[in-house]
Scaffold this active site. Structure first.
Site, PDB file in Angstrom:
ATOM      1  N   GLU A  28      13.168  -2.751   3.904  1.00 46.13           N
ATOM      2  CA  GLU A  28      14.361  -2.742   3.062  1.00 46.13           C
ATOM      3  C   GLU A  28      14.084  -2.165   1.683  1.00 46.13           C
ATOM      4  O   GLU A  28      14.977  -1.632   1.035  1.00 46.13           O
ATOM      5  CB  GLU A  28      14.917  -4.162   2.913  1.00 46.13           C
ATOM      6  CG  GLU A  28      15.630  -4.653   4.161  1.00 46.13           C
ATOM      7  CD  GLU A  28      16.122  -6.080   4.012  1.00 46.13           C
ATOM      8  OE1 GLU A  28      16.087  -6.813   5.024  1.00 46.13           O
ATOM      9  OE2 GLU A  28      16.530  -6.473   2.903  1.00 46.13           O
ATOM     10  N   LYS A 229      -1.793  -4.267 -10.832  1.00 48.40           N
ATOM     11  CA  LYS A 229      -2.295  -4.261  -9.460  1.00 48.40           C
ATOM     12  C   LYS A 229      -3.825  -4.237  -9.506  1.00 48.40           C
ATOM     13  O   LYS A 229      -4.395  -3.559 -10.351  1.00 48.40           O
ATOM     14  CB  LYS A 229      -1.806  -3.010  -8.716  1.00 48.40           C
ATOM     15  CG  LYS A 229      -0.290  -2.881  -8.636  1.00 48.40           C
ATOM     16  CD  LYS A 229       0.119  -1.521  -8.058  1.00 48.40           C
ATOM     17  CE  LYS A 229       0.055  -0.429  -9.109  1.00 48.40           C
ATOM     18  NZ  LYS A 229       0.540   0.876  -8.613  1.00 48.40           N
ATOM     19  N   ASP A 254      -1.715   5.590  -3.740  1.00 51.73           N
ATOM     20  CA  ASP A 254      -2.831   6.499  -3.496  1.00 51.73           C
ATOM     21  C   ASP A 254      -4.188   5.833  -3.719  1.00 51.73           C
ATOM     22  O   ASP A 254      -5.222   6.472  -3.527  1.00 51.73           O
ATOM     23  CB  ASP A 254      -2.733   7.739  -4.390  1.00 51.73           C
ATOM     24  CG  ASP A 254      -2.990   7.430  -5.858  1.00 51.73           C
ATOM     25  OD1 ASP A 254      -3.730   8.201  -6.507  1.00 51.73           O
ATOM     26  OD2 ASP A 254      -2.453   6.412  -6.350  1.00 51.73           O
TER      27      ASP A 254
END
Lengths: 306, 307
Positions: A28, A229, A254
């Site tokens: 979604e 992150k 990436d």
């Protein structure tokens, strides 16, 4: 189970017309990293614009999650717009925003200040959240005098030092941040992220926040709180806005040790693109322990498969 | 039953200085916080060094500070009224050049330096070609499309030490060399977190520049300065001395004292520099020197009790 009785390590699937369709139907929201996925420096990667349009036309939510703290969410929205892509501020979750939010959720007192070794983006997000920032790019012009009668002063009311990627890094900032962390009681040490290098320009990689954080970690002998992150801190804010189960999200990035790990930690599907810092050789090297669900050369491969 | 190693005995306050002096042949002294603080000599140092020399002791000075060459340190000692020769001084700038010599670093390869004049001078003396150093502190970069930073593919080693002219250009240059030149060495003069560059306060040390490059390259460097025993092995070999005949005197536990212990020497901590008594005695501290005292001139005042 393999011959040794160990659970077989899942091997990433190369994206194909079959699994791309399945991925699309079961997702979604697509979470995109930016550097090396959407753009390289200030250059858009081929086919990105059309791919994002396609995904939106299929009713998918698009979210952009970047560790690059040099810009604020607003500045990133401006960058997208200047590259011809319509993205709104609140679809963007930058580590500059994460740093300001970390201070907020931890009730950082407003009478304390924040010293920034990093870009304008961090200062802007701090200001938006109601905090007082010192330092930033301006301090890139300051020099240090190492003479016996020169005392290096620092603001005793600094209660946190935030470190992110800083192309204007210099000894003044290293010393200022070091003194705050070592001498101001309870001073926090926050890192926007730890990326070693990144595509700050289209032609090559450049030292990332991991470098500046490494410098301050060494002089203070402390480890920082990392808000970007692969920490899932930003995910909480994402979920507040998009009430979607993370199993219905796909993280596209990436970099294995930030993007893919972030996606895995949060329970999302993960798709590695080879248009940035990671090559197929790195992905398939025996020393690599991080396996995304899927991999493909670039984001615009979706156009071919769907 | 699992073997347990005996915990090292707690440091003893130095009471019988003569006994210590008689038990060793060589004293190795750290400089910052032991001999001087910034540009000021610590009280009683000249008399103490004279006394030790008069008792036939060899004196060696080992400093992690890479900003000066041995020759430049020799001048600093002279300015402060101490007679110390260049050959008695081992700075980490010298160690970096000596290390490259010891591994037969090829003369057709270059060395990129993120550091100050001392390193450049020692590399030159050792016959190596260098790039970088303080000059690169004036170089700027522009992160714009089409911009490519070139780097010399002949760089075979990057040496990183304290650098007050540290900037993004140098970090990128060093990073490119280490990541892209096959077999390129990553050498650190030292990893001191903070250092007393002026006597009034602490300053971010060489460890921060090294930490920056370790962060961008994701590689650990080879460290030539304390607590690595490279300089200890070098001078023991050069002077033909046994390590058991050496006493290391320093103000920092994780460099000086650890250096002495790694080299199996006796160790004496002085409290005239960065370490206080409470830091030594803190439960968080696991490095125990053999002895501690307030400053080296205690050698003159602490005498064995005469019966």
């Amino acid at each position: 189970m393999n011959a040794n009785g160990e659970a077989a390590k899942a091997v990433p699937e190369l994206l194909s017309p079959q699994n791309a369709r399945l991925l699309l139907d079961s997702t979604e929201a697509f979470l995109f990293d930016c550097d090396g996925v959407i753009w390289k420096g200030d250059k858009l990667i081929d086919g990105v614009s059309e791919t994002l349009d396609l995904l939106r036309s299929k009713g998918k939510k698009l979210v952009f999650v970047t560790n690059n703290s040099s810009k604020s969410r607003r500045q990133y929205a401006e960058k997208f717009n200047s590259l011809g892509i319509a993205v709104s501020e609140d679809e963007i979750f930058s580590s500059s925003f994460a740093a300001a939010m970390f201070m907020k959720v931890n009730d950082f007192p407003q009478e304390k200040k924040v010293y920034v070794i990093g870009g304008e983006g961090i200062l802007q997000e701090l200001q938006l959240a109601g905090f007082t920032g010192l330092g930033g790019p301006e301090d890139g012009k300051k020099t240090v005098e190492l003479k016996s009668n020169c005392f290096f002063e620092h603001d005793k009311s600094v209660g946190a030092v935030v470190v992110g990627i800083d192309p204007y890094i210099n000894y003044y900032k290293l010393q200022y941040g070091t003194l705050c962390i070592r001498e101001n009681p309870g001073c926090l040490f926050i890192a926007t992220n730890l990326d070693a290098v990144g595509h700050m320009t289209d032609l090559q990689e450049w030292p990332g926040a991991g470098c500046m954080v490494g410098a301050i970690s060494s002089s203070t002998e402390k480890k920082p709180m990392v808000v970007g992150k692969p920490s899932t801190f930003m995910m909480d804010f994402l979920l507040q806005k998009y009430h979607i189960n993370t199993s219905k999200m796909c993280m596209v990035g990436d970099r294995l040790d930030t993007d893919i790990l972030f996606g895995q930690n949060a329970g999302c599907k993960t798709l590695l693109v080879l248009s940035g810092v990671t090559t197929q050789a790195i992905l398939q090297d025996p020393s690599n322990k991080i396996q995304p669900d899927y991999y493909t050369s670039k984001v615009s491969d979706f156009l071919r498969f769907i | 039953m699992a073997a347990t190693f005996p915990a090292r005995a707690t440091a003893q306050p130095l009471q019988n200085a003569d006994e210590l002096i008689d038990s060793v042949e060589t004293f190795i002294f750290d400089c910052d916080g032991v001999i001087w603080k910034g540009d000021s000599l610590i009280d009683g140092v000249p008399e103490t060094l004279d006394m030790l020399r008069s008792r036939g002791k060899r004196l060696v000075f080992v400093t992690n500070n890479s900003t000066k060459s041995r020759k430049q340190y020799g001048k600093k000692f002279e300015t402060l009224g101490l007679s110390v020769s260049e050959e008695e001084i081992f700075a980490s700038s010298f160690a970096a050049a000596a290390y490259l010599k010891s591994i037969n670093f090829p003369k057709d390869k270059k060395v990129y330096v993120i550091g100050e004049d001392g390193i450049l001078k020692e590399l030159e003396l050792a016959g190596f070609e260098y790039l970088g150093g303080p000059e690169d502190g004036g170089k700027k970069i522009e992160l714009k499309p089409g911009f490519l930073m070139e780097h010399d593919e002949n760089v075979g080693a990057v040496v990183v030490g304290f650098d007050r002219y540290f900037n993004y250009y140098k970090i990128q240059y060093g990073t490119l060399c280490i990541r892209e030149n096959p077999g390129c060495l990553f050498i650190a003069t030292n990893r001191d977190a903070v250092t007393h560059l002026t006597d009034a306060q602490e300053w971010a040390g060489g460890g921060s520049m090294v930490g920056a490059l370790a962060g961008s390259t994701q590689r650990e460097p080879l460290v030539v300065g304390k607590p690595s025993t490279f300089m200890m092995d070098y001078l023991a070999n050069k002077f033909g001395i046994l390590k058991s005949q050496i006493c290391m005197v320093g103000d920092r536990l994780d460099t000086d004292i650890l250096f002495g212990q790694n080299g199996s020497c006796k160790t004496l901590l002085v409290l005239s520099g960065v370490t206080s008594l409470s830091m030594l005695q803190s439960p968080n501290n696991s490095i125990q020197p053999d002895f501690y005292t307030s400053k080296i001139s205690d050698f003159l005042s602490l005498k064995a009790a005469t019966v």
